[in-house]
Design an enzyme around this catalytic site. Structure first.
Site, mmCIF file in Angstrom:
data_model
loop_
_atom_site.group_PDB
_atom_site.id
_atom_site.type_symbol
_atom_site.label_atom_id
_atom_site.label_comp_id
_atom_site.label_asym_id
_atom_site.label_seq_id
_atom_site.Cartn_x
_atom_site.Cartn_y
_atom_site.Cartn_z
ATOM 1 N N HIS A 1 -7.523 -5.671 0.995
ATOM 2 C CA HIS A 1 -6.378 -4.774 1.120
ATOM 3 C C HIS A 1 -5.865 -4.794 2.564
ATOM 4 O O HIS A 1 -6.647 -4.760 3.498
ATOM 5 C CB HIS A 1 -6.810 -3.366 0.716
ATOM 6 C CG HIS A 1 -5.679 -2.392 0.616
ATOM 7 N ND1 HIS A 1 -4.897 -2.276 -0.512
ATOM 8 C CD2 HIS A 1 -5.200 -1.489 1.491
ATOM 9 C CE1 HIS A 1 -3.996 -1.342 -0.329
ATOM 10 N NE2 HIS A 1 -4.145 -0.847 0.878
ATOM 11 N N GLU B 1 -9.399 -5.853 -3.505
ATOM 12 C CA GLU B 1 -8.755 -4.622 -3.044
ATOM 13 C C GLU B 1 -9.747 -3.607 -2.472
ATOM 14 O O GLU B 1 -9.439 -2.881 -1.534
ATOM 15 C CB GLU B 1 -7.977 -3.970 -4.189
ATOM 16 C CG GLU B 1 -6.679 -4.668 -4.562
ATOM 17 C CD GLU B 1 -5.563 -4.412 -3.568
ATOM 18 O OE1 GLU B 1 -5.789 -3.700 -2.579
ATOM 19 O OE2 GLU B 1 -4.461 -4.946 -3.784
ATOM 20 N N SER C 1 0.839 -1.195 0.000
ATOM 21 C CA SER C 1 0.000 0.000 0.000
ATOM 22 C C SER C 1 0.880 1.253 0.000
ATOM 23 O O SER C 1 1.688 1.440 -0.908
ATOM 24 C CB SER C 1 -0.961 -0.041 1.189
ATOM 25 O OG SER C 1 -1.985 0.918 1.054
#
EC number: 3.1.1.8
Length: 357
Positions: A357, A244, A112
């Site tokens: 995510h 995600e 990320s």
């Protein structure tokens, strides 16, 4: 994890017996440039070091306004958090041999915002010589949230100072910074999200104080640098998770809630596209809805929920990651790409959120 301004430390794990000339893996954690720490249990490097016979390094770096306040002056030149990472990479070059590592075999990797950080080091002339390979998970510097224009960064820094009460001279940024230095770190943390316009596009993925094109560490817009071939030309590994977007959707998107199955109909689906991407015109919204509709499985009540996961996740995480991989391939390098789809058996979130995510 206790919060402290005394945070600029790094961790080193070496296998036993101590190696000589081992590969070095340097981890940069994510957290949107406003949260995170290298001390999380999931980032414990002892297992990786032992199983793969490598030296593992992780570091902390300053976050939020404390790490990315920008005024365009020396008082707050911006990107302090990235410079913390840069300093850690310099330390690795100078000291890792003492831990059995080879400074000529350094791979940086992150997830990320950590992946975007990795990419910034690949782009920055200041960092390119401090490592040899890179891995990026679920982001890159091309993500729309990863970097902000200098003027917007300056205005947000000004807004933060005024919100806290440092409004003696709004046009003298150095005076504002001096005032901010007199307040507690917690006060700054408590106010930094007030600079985000929740009615603006992309607010679900907005970050109050991300990296900025400062002309020093980030010299140009990342997309322009890739278009010009101005980046560290190496083989890379990039990847993303299967789901995600779901993590973000439960934070305010109509019809989504972690305590329900979040089943939505087509009308809600189209409205949620607008909610997530309010700058799209009507034609683009309809084309997006058409493109992401799974026409072969219209009878499945989860179809629109799963489609919105991709509608949000693709532009913010998947596509920016893939774009970097393609750029390196276009320059004759190798890009290894993966999708992580395994759902953790002990996932604390609802199972429908998947490998998120």
């Amino acid at each position: 994890t206790p919060i402290s301004e005394d945070c600029l430390y790094l961790n080193v794990w070496q296998p036993s017996p101590a190696p000589t000339g081992a590969t070095v893996l340097v981890w940069i954690y994510g957290g949107g440039f406003f949260s995170g720490t290298s001390s999380l249990d999931v980032y414990d490097g002892r297992y990786l070091a032992r199983m793969e016979d490598v030296v593992v390094v992780s570091m902390n770096y300053r976050l939020g306004a404390l790490g990315f306040l920008y005024t365009g002056s020396e008082a707050a030149p911006g990107n302090a958090g990235l410079l913390d990472q840069h300093l850690a990479l310099q330390w690795v070059q100078q000291n890792i041999q003492s831990f059995g590592g080879d400074p000529g075999k350094v791979t940086i990797f992150g997830e990320s915002a950590g992946a975007a950080s990795v990419n910034f080091h690949m782009l920055s002339p200041m960092s390119r010589d401090l490592f040899q390979r890179a891995m990026m998970h679920s982001a890159s510097a091309l993500a729309p949230w990863a970097v902000t224009p200098s003027e917007q960064a300056r205005q947000r820094s000004k807004a933060l100072a005024i919100d806290i009460g440092c409004s003696a001279d709004e046009e003298d940024m150095d005076v504002l910074v001096a005032c901010l230095r007199e307040v507690s770190a917690q006060t700054i943390l408590d106010h930094e999200w007030n600079v985000v316009d929740l009615s603006d596009a992309h607010f679900l993925a907005d970050i109050p104080f991300p990296p900025v094109k400062d002309g020093r560490f980030i010299t140009e817009d990342p997309a322009e640098m890739y278009a010009a071939g101005n980046f560290k030309d190496i083989d890379i590994l990039v990847g993303f998770v299967k789901d995600e977007g779901n993590f973000w959707l439960v934070y305010g998107v109509p019809g989504f809630d972690k305590d329900t199955d979040s089943i939505i109909d087509r009308e809600t689906f189209v409205g949620d596209i607008v909610f997530c991407h309010p700058r799209l015109n009507d034609i683009t919204v309809e084309r997006t809805a058409f493109e992401y509709t799974d026409w072969l499985h219209m009878d499945q009540d989860t179809m629109y929920r799963d489609a919105l996961d991709s509608v949000f996740g693709d532009p913010f995480f998947v596509c920016p990651t893939m774009a970097v991989g393609k750029a390196h391939v276009n320059h004759g390098r190798t890009a290894y790409v993966y999708e992580f789809a395994q759902v953790a058996s002990n996932l604390a979130w609802p199972h429908w959120m998947g490998a998120m995510h």
